[in-house]
Design an enzyme around this catalytic site. Structure first.
Site, PDB file in Angstrom:
ATOM      1  NE  ARG A 241      -4.231  -1.487  -0.028  1.00  0.00           N
ATOM      2  CZ  ARG A 241      -4.295  -2.533  -0.853  1.00  0.00           C
ATOM      3  NH1 ARG A 241      -3.261  -2.810  -1.642  1.00  0.00           N
ATOM      4  NH2 ARG A 241      -5.380  -3.289  -0.888  1.00  0.00           N
ATOM      5  CD  GLU A 270      -2.553   2.977  -5.622  1.00  0.00           C
ATOM      6  OE1 GLU A 270      -3.360   2.141  -6.047  1.00  0.00           O
ATOM      7  OE2 GLU A 270      -1.418   2.680  -5.222  1.00  0.00           O
ATOM      8  CG  HIS A 302      -2.387  -1.195  -7.336  1.00  0.00           C
ATOM      9  ND1 HIS A 302      -2.664  -0.420  -6.238  1.00  0.00           N
ATOM     10  CD2 HIS A 302      -2.625  -2.476  -6.956  1.00  0.00           C
ATOM     11  CE1 HIS A 302      -3.074  -1.198  -5.247  1.00  0.00           C
ATOM     12  NE2 HIS A 302      -3.061  -2.447  -5.669  1.00  0.00           N
TER      13      HIS A 302
END
Length: 339
Positions: A241, A270, A302
């Site tokens: 994360r 993000e 991601h």
């Protein structure tokens, strides 16, 4: 309990074409009604939900108290996360409004672990730069010098399913593996992993890989203070994360040479960037622009979870979680049920 699943609608938010492909494919065995929205779930987009008891959300959707109150007013009964992390959900608010929250605690730990190692190898051996050079008929090796992974010390912060999978990969490369977690793994110890304190991870590791959830205890675990303990030219990898890293401190660490390599598949801000094509836009986020300007930084958007096997499991587990909650008001795998 007999239940007509075809009468139940699921509203999906933050969806991409691959979400539709996999969820439509595996819905053939369940028969839910599926509504897909590309937009993020937030206080402004809750209005899109119509006559729906179930919403399915992803890592950057906003499920705070305001949103949950609106969901409750719309008679939503289940919030299904199609991911493992749940730091973006106000669980107390969900409990207060009697909304069940479930997640996919393990879909493919290998997918994320393998991506973390891919980032290490890319940063070290600079294969991304070599690829571009050769395509331009530049066959020089200058600037591509790497190091042997064999014998290096890798520190793992967080030893859940992904951390365990990553430790096996690191051990396979002949690395010394140190690990930190509030719960130590006997399985990993048998494999040869040494559990040590967090400060020892910082001090002893040539490479640090983050595999812990984001919470009050882990937020900004990589910060100005923790960087002072680390070796010069340390490599830091984050596939967990974005909030685990204090971006401003890492930028300073890169400028000063304390951080020799940085690989991030996640980023603190993000939700404004990732999963979108912004190639024709002017990005207003100065921090990500600064990070991408460093030659020793690798950013992926991601994608660590993004394998065929992982997306298959995400769809199946999400549907089974919802079915279990609708038919039994419970889930057999207790790790999947948050509220």
């Amino acid at each position: 309990m007999s239940l007509n699943l075809g009468a139940k609608k699921i509203a999906f938010f933050s969806t991409q074409p691959y979400d539709k492909t996999f969820f439509n494919k595996y819905n053939e065995d369940f028969g839910f009604q599926l509504d897909f929205f590309e937009t993020q779930l937030n206080p402004q987009t809750v209005a899109l939900i119509e006559e729906c008891e179930i919403v399915c959300v992803f890592v950057n959707d906003i499920i705070n108290e305001t949103v949950i109150k609106q969901l409750a007013e719309k008679k939503v009964k289940i919030i299904a996360l199609r991911c493992a992390g749940f730091n973006n959900v106000d669980l107390e608010a969900a409990k207060k409004h009697h909304i069940k929250v479930c997640r996919v605690p393990a879909y493919s730990p290998q997918a994320v672990a393998e991506h973390a190692m891919a980032m290490i190898l890319t940063l070290n051996r600079k294969t991304h730069k070599a690829y571009n050079r050769v395509r331009e008929q530049n066959f020089s090796l200058n600037g591509l010098l790497g190091f042997d992974l064999f014998g290096k010390t890798i520190g793992i912060i967080g030893t859940g399913n992904i951390g365990k999978a990553f430790s096996k990969i690191a051990l396979g490369f002949g690395c010394k593996v140190l690990a930190y977690d509030i719960v130590e793994s006997d399985e990993m110890k048998k494999d040869g992993v040494s559990f040590v304190g967090l400060e020892e991870i910082f001090k002893a590791s040539d490479i640090i890989s983050l595999h812990c959830p984001l919470n009050d205890q882990t937020k900004h675990v990589i910060n100005k203070t923790s960087l002072t303990f680390m070796k010069d030219s340390v490599m830091i990898i984050n596939t967990s994360r974005g909030g685990l890293i204090e971006t401003s401190s890492v930028i300073e660490g890169l400028k000063e040479g304390k951080i020799g390599y940085l690989g991030i598949d996640v980023y603190e801000q993000e939700e404004k960037l990732f999963f979108r094509d912004l190639s024709a836009d002017i990005i207003q986020d100065d921090a990500i622009q600064r990070l991408m300007s460093f030659p020793n930084v690798l950013v992926t958007a991601h994608q660590a979870f993004f394998t065929n096997e992982a997306l298959t499991q995400i769809a199946l587990v999400t549907f089974n979680n919802i079915k279990s909650l609708l038919t039994q008001n419970d889930i057999e795998n207790k790790a999947a049920l948050l509220v």
